[in-house]
Design a protein around this motif. Structure first.
Motif, short mmCIF file in Angstrom:
data_model
loop_
_atom_site.label_atom_id
_atom_site.label_comp_id
_atom_site.label_asym_id
_atom_site.label_seq_id
_atom_site.Cartn_x
_atom_site.Cartn_y
_atom_site.Cartn_z
N MET B 1 0.83 -1.21 0.00
CA MET B 1 0.00 0.00 0.00
C MET B 1 0.87 1.26 0.00
O MET B 1 0.60 2.20 -0.74
CB MET B 1 -0.93 -0.01 1.22
CG MET B 1 -1.74 1.25 1.40
SD MET B 1 -2.86 1.59 0.00
CE MET B 1 -3.37 3.26 0.38
N THR B 4 2.21 1.83 -3.42
CA THR B 4 1.16 2.34 -4.32
C THR B 4 0.94 3.82 -4.07
O THR B 4 0.86 4.63 -5.02
CB THR B 4 -0.15 1.55 -4.09
OG1 THR B 4 0.10 0.18 -4.33
CG2 THR B 4 -1.25 2.04 -5.02
N PHE B 51 -0.56 1.56 -13.48
CA PHE B 51 -0.72 0.34 -12.67
C PHE B 51 -1.28 -0.84 -13.47
O PHE B 51 -1.48 -1.92 -12.92
CB PHE B 51 -1.63 0.63 -11.47
CG PHE B 51 -0.99 1.52 -10.43
CD1 PHE B 51 -0.04 1.00 -9.55
CD2 PHE B 51 -1.32 2.86 -10.33
CE1 PHE B 51 0.56 1.81 -8.59
CE2 PHE B 51 -0.73 3.68 -9.38
CZ PHE B 51 0.22 3.16 -8.49
N ALA B 70 -5.26 5.79 -3.49
CA ALA B 70 -4.29 4.69 -3.55
C ALA B 70 -4.90 3.38 -3.04
O ALA B 70 -4.63 2.30 -3.58
CB ALA B 70 -3.05 5.05 -2.72
N ALA B 71 -5.76 3.47 -2.03
CA ALA B 71 -6.42 2.27 -1.51
C ALA B 71 -7.35 1.66 -2.55
O ALA B 71 -7.42 0.43 -2.71
CB ALA B 71 -7.20 2.61 -0.25
N GLN B 74 -5.13 -0.05 -5.01
CA GLN B 74 -4.58 -1.27 -4.41
C GLN B 74 -5.59 -2.42 -4.50
O GLN B 74 -5.23 -3.57 -4.75
CB GLN B 74 -4.23 -1.00 -2.94
CG GLN B 74 -3.53 -2.14 -2.24
CD GLN B 74 -2.10 -2.34 -2.72
OE1 GLN B 74 -1.45 -1.39 -3.12
NE2 GLN B 74 -1.63 -3.59 -2.70
N LEU B 77 -5.36 -4.16 -7.83
CA LEU B 77 -4.08 -4.70 -8.30
C LEU B 77 -4.08 -6.22 -8.23
O LEU B 77 -4.68 -6.80 -7.33
CB LEU B 77 -2.94 -4.13 -7.47
CG LEU B 77 -2.56 -2.68 -7.72
CD1 LEU B 77 -1.49 -2.21 -6.74
CD2 LEU B 77 -2.08 -2.47 -9.16
#
Lengths: 267, 77
Positions: B1, B4, B51, B70-71, B74, B77
């Protein structure tokens, strides 16, 4: 006449290729001015088709190809008229834009939408009239109309169904989500991707290639490959006009127009 | 995390020409980057490419800080 300079669009004919440029700030929203000039373009198309083999539609506006219908004009017009008159004005507008879109779709020219940045709603519907979409890698596509309580009204659904699998069409329409050019190529919407800032050059190279072939053969191929879905287009007009008279649409347009939210283009 | 989040901050700083050290995870990116909704979509497209993910924009409804952004990335991903 080999060129035209309008307030919202311009076009020029050079080396057998017509380039139709969209240049109305902020992002080529389609309102009465753009429609009027597109109708003028449709009026000169027969003469251009006699001299040219390809048409490229592109935008010189930094934000993108086209953000769709001019929702502010749409809302202001609906507020200035009573409900019956507003519904009639909307139907007239949609009928006119369908005539232009159908004319572009039917054109014997080989047509290319060179798309960068935002290509939403009516902008995507304009691109879908073309034989092929070439997308800048940073382009973004969307049919956001359900957020407004509407369906696409410029011929988008029948043309999207013509080109894409129905499952993808349902996902895009029913979520109203936007998607990038890579996804657009994966699902078959865009047939080519171009590097950032290179989409018009890619479209010009493609148009030059198309000019090498016999015109009559290319026209026959296009007629065979790309039928115009007239019946569904007519159905779309009826559904759109019926939905437009629902209170939810006026409320959604008001919310969009009066929004000070930083994210009016996000769901 | 953390990685990211670092990459999101670095990409935003680079593209919108803001010094990286001026960006913090809890910043409102609309205000810090000085961007509007169309530019936010441009940022989303760049993040998707970076990403190699597809991030539906409805997952970003109400999101305006780098940490939550970002979460969301994530999670894809």
């Amino acid at each position: 006449m080999n060129s035209y300079q309008g307030q919202a669009i311009s076009w020029k004919l050079s080396d057998g290729v017509v380039e139709l440029e969209l240049h109305r700030q902020p992002c080529n929203e389609i309102g009465s001015l753009t429609l009027h000039e597109l109708e003028q373009f449709a009026g000169v198309l027969p003469a251009l088709e006699y001299e040219a083999h390809a048409l490229i539609i592109h935008s010189s506006v930094k934000a993108g190809f086209c953000a769709g219908a001019d929702l502010r004009e749409l809302y202001q017009r609906s507020q200035a008229l009573d409900k019956k008159e507003a519904a009639k004005a909307m139907r007239d507008f949609v009928e006119r834009i369908h005539r232009v879109m159908n004319r572009l779709d039917e054109s014997p020219l080989t047509t290319i939408a060179a798309v960068h940045g935002v290509c939403f709603g009516g902008g995507l519907e304009l691109a879908l009239t073309c034989d092929m979409i070439i997308a800048d890698r940073m382009a973004r596509f969307c049919f956001p109309e359900l957020r407004l309580g509407l369906i696409p009204g410029f011929g988008g659904i029948p043309r999207l169904k013509r080109d894409l699998g129905n499952a993808v069409v349902r996902d895009l329409l029913l979520t109203g989500r936007s998607f990038n050019a890579t996804k657009g190529q994966q699902i078959g919407l865009a047939s080519q991707l171009a590097g950032e800032g290179e989409v018009l050059n890619a479209a010009r190279a493609t148009a030059a290639q198309m000019g090498k072939f016999d015109r009559a053969t290319a026209i026959a191929a296009k007629r065979f490959i790309k039928p115009v879905p007239y019946e569904e287009l007519r159905q779309e007009i009826e559904i759109f006009c019926e939905l437009f008279s629902q209170p939810v649409v006026e409320a959604a347009l008001k919310k969009f127009v009066e929004s000070e939210d930083a994210q009016p283009y996000l769901p | 995390m953390d990685q990211t989040l670092d990459e999101v901050l670095a990409l935003a700083a680079l593209h919108f020409k803001v010094p990286r050290e001026k960006l913090t995870p809890d910043d409102d990116f609309f205000k810090t980057l000085g961007i509007d909704s169309l530019q936010a979509l441009d940022l989303l497209t760049r993040l998707e490419h970076h990403f190699h993910i597809e991030l539906p924009d409805y997952e970003l409804q109400g999101v305006s800080d780098f940490r939550t952004l970002a979460a969301r990335i994530q999670a894809r991903l």
